[in-house]
Write a protein that holds these residues in place. Structure first.
Motif, PDB file in Angstrom:
ATOM      1  N   MET A   1      -3.834   5.801   3.795  1.00 19.49           N
ATOM      2  CA  MET A   1      -3.499   4.995   4.948  1.00 19.49           C
ATOM      3  C   MET A   1      -1.986   5.121   5.187  1.00 19.49           C
ATOM      4  O   MET A   1      -1.219   5.233   4.248  1.00 19.49           O
ATOM      5  CB  MET A   1      -3.888   3.539   4.697  1.00 19.49           C
ATOM      6  N   ASN A   2      -1.600   5.087   6.439  1.00 26.10           N
ATOM      7  CA  ASN A   2      -0.192   5.212   6.789  1.00 26.10           C
ATOM      8  C   ASN A   2       0.395   3.874   7.217  1.00 26.10           C
ATOM      9  O   ASN A   2      -0.304   2.992   7.695  1.00 26.10           O
ATOM     10  CB  ASN A   2      -0.001   6.219   7.913  1.00 26.10           C
ATOM     11  N   GLU A  16      -3.763   3.701  -2.183  1.00 27.03           N
ATOM     12  CA  GLU A  16      -5.129   3.198  -2.029  1.00 27.03           C
ATOM     13  C   GLU A  16      -5.313   1.791  -2.571  1.00 27.03           C
ATOM     14  O   GLU A  16      -6.175   1.058  -2.101  1.00 27.03           O
ATOM     15  CB  GLU A  16      -6.108   4.154  -2.687  1.00 27.03           C
ATOM     16  N   GLU A  17      -4.526   1.389  -3.541  1.00 27.45           N
ATOM     17  CA  GLU A  17      -4.606   0.045  -4.093  1.00 27.45           C
ATOM     18  C   GLU A  17      -3.852  -0.978  -3.246  1.00 27.45           C
ATOM     19  O   GLU A  17      -3.865  -2.162  -3.550  1.00 27.45           O
ATOM     20  CB  GLU A  17      -4.050   0.015  -5.524  1.00 27.45           C
ATOM     21  N   GLU A  29      10.929   3.475  -0.729  1.00 27.33           N
ATOM     22  CA  GLU A  29       9.856   3.086  -1.628  1.00 27.33           C
ATOM     23  C   GLU A  29       9.937   1.588  -1.866  1.00 27.33           C
ATOM     24  O   GLU A  29      11.015   1.056  -2.136  1.00 27.33           O
ATOM     25  CB  GLU A  29      10.009   3.841  -2.949  1.00 27.33           C
ATOM     26  N   ALA A  30       8.813   0.894  -1.733  1.00 29.31           N
ATOM     27  CA  ALA A  30       8.794  -0.554  -1.941  1.00 29.31           C
ATOM     28  C   ALA A  30       7.379  -0.988  -2.287  1.00 29.31           C
ATOM     29  O   ALA A  30       6.406  -0.319  -1.922  1.00 29.31           O
ATOM     30  CB  ALA A  30       9.265  -1.278  -0.686  1.00 29.31           C
ATOM     31  N   GLY A  31       7.288  -2.115  -2.959  1.00 28.07           N
ATOM     32  CA  GLY A  31       5.995  -2.731  -3.179  1.00 28.07           C
ATOM     33  C   GLY A  31       5.458  -3.224  -1.850  1.00 28.07           C
ATOM     34  O   GLY A  31       6.214  -3.458  -0.899  1.00 28.07           O
TER      35      GLY A  31
END
Length: 57
Positions: A1-2, A16-17, A29-31
């Motif tokens: 998914m984008n 995916e998670e 990059e990040a949670g």
């Protein structure tokens, strides 16, 4: 998914998670929770900067 990258605006990958967002274009990059807060703040800033072009406003 984008997802939209908040740094460069390109498509970033949501794993995916649904725990992390990573942009291959600029290295962002990040949670996922941090990403949502970043995007929410960007939306608030856009709304605050909006100036209607209607007379009387």
């Amino acid at each position: 998914m984008n997802a939209r990258c908040p740094e460069c605006g390109e498509a970033a990958a949501l794993d995916e998670e649904m725990t992390a967002v990573r942009c291959a274009h600029c290295g962002f990059e990040a949670g996922y929770d941090e990403y949502l807060e970043t995007m929410k703040q960007a939306a608030v800033n856009m709304a605050a900067d909006y100036i209607p072009d209607r007379p009387g406003m």
